[in-house]
Design a protein around this motif. Structure first.
Motif, mmCIF file in Angstrom:
data_model
loop_
_atom_site.group_PDB
_atom_site.id
_atom_site.type_symbol
_atom_site.label_atom_id
_atom_site.label_comp_id
_atom_site.label_asym_id
_atom_site.label_seq_id
_atom_site.Cartn_x
_atom_site.Cartn_y
_atom_site.Cartn_z
ATOM 1 N N PRO A 71 0.803 -1.223 0.000
ATOM 2 C CA PRO A 71 0.000 0.000 0.000
ATOM 3 C C PRO A 71 0.834 1.271 0.000
ATOM 4 O O PRO A 71 1.858 1.363 0.676
ATOM 5 C CB PRO A 71 -0.822 -0.120 1.293
ATOM 6 C CG PRO A 71 -0.060 -1.060 2.157
ATOM 7 C CD PRO A 71 0.689 -1.984 1.253
ATOM 8 N N THR A 105 -0.186 5.449 0.312
ATOM 9 C CA THR A 105 -1.312 6.329 0.613
ATOM 10 C C THR A 105 -0.986 7.764 0.196
ATOM 11 O O THR A 105 0.113 8.261 0.464
ATOM 12 C CB THR A 105 -1.662 6.277 2.112
ATOM 13 O OG1 THR A 105 -1.980 4.920 2.447
ATOM 14 C CG2 THR A 105 -2.853 7.163 2.437
ATOM 15 N N GLU A 108 -16.696 5.737 -5.797
ATOM 16 C CA GLU A 108 -16.881 4.294 -5.934
ATOM 17 C C GLU A 108 -16.134 3.764 -7.155
ATOM 18 O O GLU A 108 -15.546 2.678 -7.122
ATOM 19 C CB GLU A 108 -18.369 3.952 -6.017
ATOM 20 C CG GLU A 108 -18.676 2.464 -5.914
ATOM 21 C CD GLU A 108 -18.127 1.812 -4.637
ATOM 22 O OE1 GLU A 108 -17.773 0.614 -4.699
ATOM 23 O OE2 GLU A 108 -18.035 2.486 -3.580
ATOM 24 N N ARG A 161 -12.613 3.406 -6.222
ATOM 25 C CA ARG A 161 -12.430 2.240 -5.338
ATOM 26 C C ARG A 161 -12.401 0.933 -6.127
ATOM 27 O O ARG A 161 -11.649 0.012 -5.802
ATOM 28 C CB ARG A 161 -13.558 2.181 -4.308
ATOM 29 C CG ARG A 161 -13.532 3.293 -3.282
ATOM 30 C CD ARG A 161 -14.706 3.174 -2.301
ATOM 31 N NE ARG A 161 -14.799 4.368 -1.484
ATOM 32 C CZ ARG A 161 -15.871 5.164 -1.421
ATOM 33 N NH1 ARG A 161 -16.969 4.868 -2.107
ATOM 34 N NH2 ARG A 161 -15.848 6.236 -0.659
ATOM 35 N N GLN A 162 -13.247 0.841 -7.156
ATOM 36 C CA GLN A 162 -13.364 -0.403 -7.921
ATOM 37 C C GLN A 162 -12.239 -0.551 -8.948
ATOM 38 O O GLN A 162 -11.935 -1.651 -9.374
ATOM 39 C CB GLN A 162 -14.717 -0.451 -8.643
ATOM 40 C CG GLN A 162 -15.916 -0.459 -7.706
ATOM 41 C CD GLN A 162 -15.897 -1.639 -6.756
ATOM 42 O OE1 GLN A 162 -15.560 -2.756 -7.152
ATOM 43 N NE2 GLN A 162 -16.240 -1.410 -5.504
ATOM 44 N N GLY A 205 -8.837 0.085 -4.911
ATOM 45 C CA GLY A 205 -8.118 0.799 -3.860
ATOM 46 C C GLY A 205 -9.079 1.330 -2.810
ATOM 47 O O GLY A 205 -10.299 1.205 -2.941
ATOM 48 N N GLN A 206 -8.519 1.920 -1.787
ATOM 49 C CA GLN A 206 -9.326 2.553 -0.744
ATOM 50 C C GLN A 206 -9.340 4.053 -1.003
ATOM 51 O O GLN A 206 -8.285 4.657 -1.172
ATOM 52 C CB GLN A 206 -8.739 2.262 0.633
ATOM 53 C CG GLN A 206 -8.683 0.784 0.980
ATOM 54 C CD GLN A 206 -7.936 0.540 2.278
ATOM 55 O OE1 GLN A 206 -7.842 1.403 3.135
ATOM 56 N NE2 GLN A 206 -7.383 -0.657 2.409
ATOM 57 N N VAL A 207 -10.529 4.631 -1.052
ATOM 58 C CA VAL A 207 -10.669 6.054 -1.364
ATOM 59 C C VAL A 207 -11.739 6.646 -0.454
ATOM 60 O O VAL A 207 -12.820 6.079 -0.302
ATOM 61 C CB VAL A 207 -11.083 6.270 -2.843
ATOM 62 C CG1 VAL A 207 -11.210 7.756 -3.163
ATOM 63 C CG2 VAL A 207 -10.091 5.598 -3.788
ATOM 64 N N ARG A 208 -11.403 7.790 0.150
ATOM 65 C CA ARG A 208 -12.398 8.500 0.962
ATOM 66 C C ARG A 208 -12.135 9.990 0.888
ATOM 67 O O ARG A 208 -11.023 10.436 0.608
ATOM 68 C CB ARG A 208 -12.360 8.031 2.414
ATOM 69 C CG ARG A 208 -11.096 8.410 3.169
ATOM 70 C CD ARG A 208 -11.088 7.861 4.596
ATOM 71 N NE ARG A 208 -9.891 8.274 5.328
ATOM 72 C CZ ARG A 208 -9.847 9.282 6.184
ATOM 73 N NH1 ARG A 208 -10.942 9.983 6.444
ATOM 74 N NH2 ARG A 208 -8.727 9.599 6.813
ATOM 75 N N THR A 259 -5.511 5.040 -1.135
ATOM 76 C CA THR A 259 -4.512 4.020 -0.845
ATOM 77 C C THR A 259 -4.540 2.996 -1.969
ATOM 78 O O THR A 259 -5.557 2.332 -2.196
ATOM 79 C CB THR A 259 -4.773 3.348 0.514
ATOM 80 O OG1 THR A 259 -4.731 4.344 1.536
ATOM 81 C CG2 THR A 259 -3.724 2.292 0.800
ATOM 82 N N THR A 306 -2.268 -0.125 -4.320
ATOM 83 C CA THR A 306 -1.246 -1.167 -4.164
ATOM 84 C C THR A 306 -0.409 -1.319 -5.427
ATOM 85 O O THR A 306 0.256 -2.335 -5.622
ATOM 86 C CB THR A 306 -1.879 -2.524 -3.808
ATOM 87 O OG1 THR A 306 -2.821 -2.865 -4.826
ATOM 88 C CG2 THR A 306 -2.538 -2.477 -2.447
#
Length: 198
Positions: free
Chosen positions: A72, A74, A89, A92-93, A105-108, A137, A139
């Motif tokens: 990861p 970030t 979304e 993220r996908q 990934g992780q997204v906010r 975040t 990878t």
């Protein structure tokens, strides 16, 4: 053999290399890191800021740079516009850029601007267009990937800061500052990627 592991907070406008043979030389890592024999693991574009890991250990460079050993990373990303949930979304996908689909990934949304120093020079701001900060975040670390991902969902990147590589954090490092990794950080990093610490 005792290897060297360093963390640098790379400022905006600095090339992720130790020399610049152009006619109009730009700042490089040599202007910030007076340690011979180390090389950056991965890259940050000239117009990106933040955490850079440097080492003289080739096996670690290979493991962290090879997409096969995804780890990861970030980023805090200032984007132009206010993101819709559908755009978040999609990030993220995974989105398709240049014929390639990115990994999930992780997204906010961060909400408020993170507690970071202003950029020098400041970003170009348009008074009529709002901006937002995202935490992403990923990878994988393809060339200009974050910028291309946000552009693909209609959110051009204005400022990009890498704040973490695996468990290693930018915390406590001002732009241009560097430090050596602690023994505990080295052991955790090596364990994470399947290498012996020394």
């Amino acid at each position: 053999m005792k290897w060297t592991y360093l963390l640098l907070n790379k400022p905006y406008g600095v090339l992720t290399q130790f020399s610049d043979a152009s006619d109009n030389p730009r700042p490089t890592l040599k202007d910030y890191v007076p340690v011979p024999g180390v090389y950056p693991v991965g890259r940050l574009d000239r117009d990106s800021e933040g955490l850079l890991l440097l080492t003289d250990r080739g096996a670690l460079q290979h493991r962290l740079s090879n997409p096969q050993f995804g780890h990861p990373r970030t980023y805090w990303v200032q984007v132009e516009g206010v993101p819709e949930e559908s755009a978040l979304e999609a990030l993220r996908q995974g989105v398709t850029i240049r014929g390639y689909r990115t990994r999930p990934g992780q997204v906010r949304c961060l909400g408020d601007r993170p507690d970071i120093p202003p950029r020098d020079p400041p970003i170009r701001a348009r008074q009529t267009v709002p901006t937002a900060w995202l935490e992403m975040t990923l990878t994988e670390g393809r060339n200009r990937q974050v910028r291309r991902m946000t552009a693909a969902v209609g959110l051009p990147t204005l400022r990009l800061i890498r704040v973490a590589i695996a468990h290693l954090s930018l915390e406590g490092l001002a732009p241009g500052q560097w430090r050596t990794l602690t023994q505990a950080e080295i052991e955790t990093l090596c364990r994470t990627i399947g290498l012996k610490p020394q």
